[in-house]
Design a protein around this motif. Structure first.
Motif, mmCIF file in Angstrom:
data_model
loop_
_atom_site.group_PDB
_atom_site.id
_atom_site.type_symbol
_atom_site.label_atom_id
_atom_site.label_comp_id
_atom_site.label_asym_id
_atom_site.label_seq_id
_atom_site.Cartn_x
_atom_site.Cartn_y
_atom_site.Cartn_z
ATOM 1 N N ILE A 125 1.833 10.273 8.991
ATOM 2 C CA ILE A 125 2.734 10.400 7.841
ATOM 3 C C ILE A 125 3.291 11.819 7.756
ATOM 4 C CG2 ILE A 125 2.774 10.444 5.314
ATOM 5 C CD1 ILE A 125 0.775 8.040 5.464
ATOM 6 N N GLY A 126 2.455 12.791 8.088
ATOM 7 C CA GLY A 126 2.909 14.178 8.086
ATOM 8 C C GLY A 126 4.044 14.433 9.064
ATOM 9 N N LEU A 127 4.177 13.576 10.067
ATOM 10 C CA LEU A 127 5.269 13.684 11.041
ATOM 11 C C LEU A 127 6.472 12.827 10.648
ATOM 12 C CD1 LEU A 127 3.098 13.536 14.290
ATOM 13 C CD2 LEU A 127 4.287 15.545 13.377
ATOM 14 N N GLY A 128 6.353 12.170 9.486
ATOM 15 C CA GLY A 128 7.466 11.365 8.988
ATOM 16 C C GLY A 128 7.291 9.871 9.137
ATOM 17 N N ALA A 129 6.103 9.411 9.553
ATOM 18 C CA ALA A 129 5.907 7.994 9.842
ATOM 19 C C ALA A 129 5.560 7.180 8.597
ATOM 20 C CB ALA A 129 4.800 7.819 10.873
ATOM 21 N N TYR A 130 5.853 5.884 8.679
ATOM 22 C CA TYR A 130 5.381 4.889 7.723
ATOM 23 C C TYR A 130 4.287 4.068 8.410
ATOM 24 C CZ TYR A 130 9.418 5.816 4.715
ATOM 25 O OH TYR A 130 10.342 6.401 3.891
ATOM 26 N N ILE A 131 3.382 3.522 7.604
ATOM 27 C CA ILE A 131 2.266 2.739 8.135
ATOM 28 C C ILE A 131 2.500 1.269 7.780
ATOM 29 C CG2 ILE A 131 -0.225 2.452 8.207
ATOM 30 C CD1 ILE A 131 0.844 5.214 9.193
ATOM 31 N N GLU A 132 2.598 0.452 8.820
ATOM 32 C CA GLU A 132 2.905 -0.965 8.629
ATOM 33 C C GLU A 132 1.648 -1.807 8.762
ATOM 34 O OE1 GLU A 132 6.271 -2.836 10.933
ATOM 35 O OE2 GLU A 132 4.586 -4.018 11.704
ATOM 36 N N HIS A 133 1.447 -2.696 7.798
ATOM 37 C CA HIS A 133 0.381 -3.698 7.884
ATOM 38 C C HIS A 133 1.007 -5.081 7.932
ATOM 39 C CE1 HIS A 133 -3.135 -1.105 7.399
ATOM 40 N NE2 HIS A 133 -2.335 -0.349 6.675
ATOM 41 N N GLU A 134 0.260 -6.037 8.481
ATOM 42 C CA GLU A 134 0.793 -7.357 8.763
ATOM 43 C C GLU A 134 0.135 -8.397 7.861
ATOM 44 O OE1 GLU A 134 2.778 -6.029 10.933
ATOM 45 O OE2 GLU A 134 1.396 -4.397 11.350
ATOM 46 N N THR A 135 0.931 -9.211 7.187
ATOM 47 C CA THR A 135 0.358 -10.242 6.320
ATOM 48 C C THR A 135 -0.582 -11.149 7.099
ATOM 49 O OG1 THR A 135 2.189 -11.804 6.674
ATOM 50 C CG2 THR A 135 2.395 -10.243 4.833
ATOM 51 N N PHE A 154 3.853 -14.128 3.320
ATOM 52 C CA PHE A 154 4.236 -13.086 2.355
ATOM 53 C C PHE A 154 3.879 -13.512 0.927
ATOM 54 C CE2 PHE A 154 7.154 -11.071 5.498
ATOM 55 C CZ PHE A 154 6.879 -9.737 5.224
ATOM 56 N N LEU A 155 4.144 -14.767 0.604
ATOM 57 C CA LEU A 155 3.847 -15.248 -0.745
ATOM 58 C C LEU A 155 2.356 -15.169 -1.049
ATOM 59 C CD1 LEU A 155 6.225 -18.345 -0.843
ATOM 60 C CD2 LEU A 155 6.367 -16.342 -2.332
ATOM 61 N N ARG A 156 1.513 -15.587 -0.118
ATOM 62 C CA ARG A 156 0.064 -15.575 -0.366
ATOM 63 C C ARG A 156 -0.477 -14.155 -0.466
ATOM 64 N NH1 ARG A 156 0.222 -20.271 3.007
ATOM 65 N NH2 ARG A 156 0.051 -19.011 4.899
ATOM 66 N N VAL A 157 -0.116 -13.323 0.491
ATOM 67 C CA VAL A 157 -0.665 -11.969 0.499
ATOM 68 C C VAL A 157 -0.072 -11.140 -0.638
ATOM 69 C CG1 VAL A 157 -0.885 -9.849 1.852
ATOM 70 C CG2 VAL A 157 -1.176 -12.074 2.956
ATOM 71 N N GLY A 158 1.217 -11.306 -0.911
ATOM 72 C CA GLY A 158 1.820 -10.588 -2.028
ATOM 73 C C GLY A 158 1.178 -10.967 -3.350
ATOM 74 N N ALA A 159 0.951 -12.259 -3.553
ATOM 75 C CA ALA A 159 0.307 -12.706 -4.789
ATOM 76 C C ALA A 159 -1.111 -12.159 -4.901
ATOM 77 C CB ALA A 159 0.292 -14.231 -4.842
ATOM 78 N N ALA A 160 -1.832 -12.133 -3.790
ATOM 79 C CA ALA A 160 -3.195 -11.604 -3.805
ATOM 80 C C ALA A 160 -3.198 -10.120 -4.182
ATOM 81 C CB ALA A 160 -3.853 -11.811 -2.447
ATOM 82 N N LEU A 161 -2.242 -9.361 -3.652
ATOM 83 C CA LEU A 161 -2.168 -7.933 -3.990
ATOM 84 C C LEU A 161 -1.885 -7.734 -5.473
ATOM 85 C CD1 LEU A 161 -0.184 -6.583 -0.905
ATOM 86 C CD2 LEU A 161 -2.581 -6.103 -1.450
#
Length: 297
Positions: A207-217, A264-271
C-alpha cells in the motif's frame, strides 16, 4: 417489478476486477457475454475478463456486437505467463493499444504458484494439453530483468492497471517500487493470503507503494465448495488494511462454481451483518475498482 433489496442497492454499480469468463483452456461456466448479462442483474458497471493464457482483448473485439447492447461493460488484459512469451513488452504493447486495461505479472507461471500447486494446492486441469514453464522477473544476479522495465513503461504510458499476478512478496515489492518510479499509478495485489503468502503487515508495504489489496468473494463465500475462509476473516483484513485500500472481486467463472453476482450478494450481505458500514462496502466494490480500471478518467 420486484423492488431491490438493501444489499442489491448497496452493490448496484459494482465493478468486478477478476472474472474468469471464457473462452479459455480451463473449463469455464460462461463466456464474456453471459458474464455481462449476469452482471446486469445487479447493475454491475463493468468487469475485467482475466485469462491465465491469452490476451482477452481479442475475445472482446470478436464479441463486440454481442456486448454492445449490454449495460455492463467488459474490459480485457493480458497475463504474462509462458503462453504469451513471459515478460513480453511487445505483447503488452499490442494488448493495451487495442484497448486493454490490465497487465497481470506471471500467475500460473510464477515460482510462487508453481511451488504452491506442486505441494497440493490444487488447480483445474485444462481442456487441452498445455505446458507450463516458470517465468521469472529476475535475472541470474537477482536484479529485475530489462523486460520488466519495458513492460512498466508501456503500462505507465497507457495509464493501465498493473497486477502483481501470483508473484512472491519480495518480487512484488521490487516490481511495484520500479512501477511507481516509472509512473504507474494503478497497482493491485490479488488474494494476498492465497498462493502469494502475504499478511496484513506486508500488504501495508504494498500500500505504501500505491497498491490496493484485492480479496475474492469465492474464497469467503459460505456456499462455495471448499471456501478457504469465513466472511469474518475478510472483515478482519478490511479493518487491518483499511477499506480505502481494499477491493472485493469475484475470481469466478470456473465450471461448477457460482455466478459472480450471487457470490457478491452473499459475501456483501455477510459483511454488512458483521458490521461493515454500507459506505465502506460501496467503496470496496465500486469506488476503488472503478478508479483502478480507469472508468472515470
Amino acid at each position: 417489478m420486484t423492488r431491490p433489496t438493501a444489499i442489491e442497492r448497496a452493490l448496484h454499480g459494482l465493478v468486478d476486477l477478476h472474472c474468469h469468463s471464457g473462452p479459455n483452456p480451463l473449463p469455464r461456466r460462461f463466456d464474456h457475454v453471459a458474464a455481462a448479462r449476469d452482471g446486469e442483474r445487479l447493475g454491475m458497471r463493468a468487469l475485467l475478463a482475466k485469462s491465465h493464457h491469452h490476451n482477452t482483448v481479442m475475445d472482446l473485439l470478436a464479441m463486440r456486437d454481442l456486448l454492445a447492447p449490454l449495460s455492463t461493460r467488459v474490459y480485457g488484459g493480458i497475463a504474462l505467463n509462458n503462453q504469451v512469451g513471459g515478460i513480453n513488452p511487445y505483447a503488452v504493447e499490442m494488448c493495451l493499444r487495442m484497448g486493454g486495461r490490465c497487465v497481470w505479472f506471471p500467475t500460473i507461471s510464477s515460482s510462487a504458484h508453481i511451488d504452491h500447486h506442486n505441494s497440493g494446492g490444487g488447480f483445474p486441469k485444462p481442456t487441452i494439453p498445455l505446458s507450463v514453464a516458470q517465468v521469472d522477473v529476475r535475472g541470474p544476479g537477482g536484479a529485475l530483468i530489462p523486460e520488466v522495465g519495458r513492460v512498466l513503461d508501456v503500462v505507465a504510458e497507457a495509464g493501465a492497471l498493473l497486477s502483481a499476478g501470483h508473484l512472491a512478496p519480495g518480487d512484488i515489492l521490487e516490481v511495484f517500487a520500479a512501477a511507481r518510479d516509472r509512473g504507474v499509478r494503478r497497482l493491485v495485489v490479488s488474494h494476498p493470503n492465497f498462493v502469494i503468502g502475504s499478511d496484513p503487515a506486508q500488504c501495508r508495504e504494498f500500500i505504501g507503494l500505491g497498491a490496493y489489496i484485492e480479496h475474492e468473494t469465492s474464497m469467503y463465500d459460505p456456499e462455495v465448495a471448499n471456501a478457504r475462509w469465513s466472511p469474518r476473516q475478510l472483515l478482519d483484513w478490511i479493518e487491518q488494511v483499511g477499506p480505502e485500500h481494499t477491493v472485493l472481486a469475484s475470481d469466478l467463472g470456473q465450471q461448477g462454481r457460482p455466478m459472480p453476482v450471487d457470490s457478491f450478494l452473499r459475501v456483501g450481505a455477510a459483511l454488512l451483518d458483521l458490521g461493515l458500514p454500507e459506505k465502506d462496502l460501496r467503496r470496496i466494490v465500486r469506488t476503488n475498482p472503478s478508479y483502478l480500471l480507469g472508468l472515470d478518467d
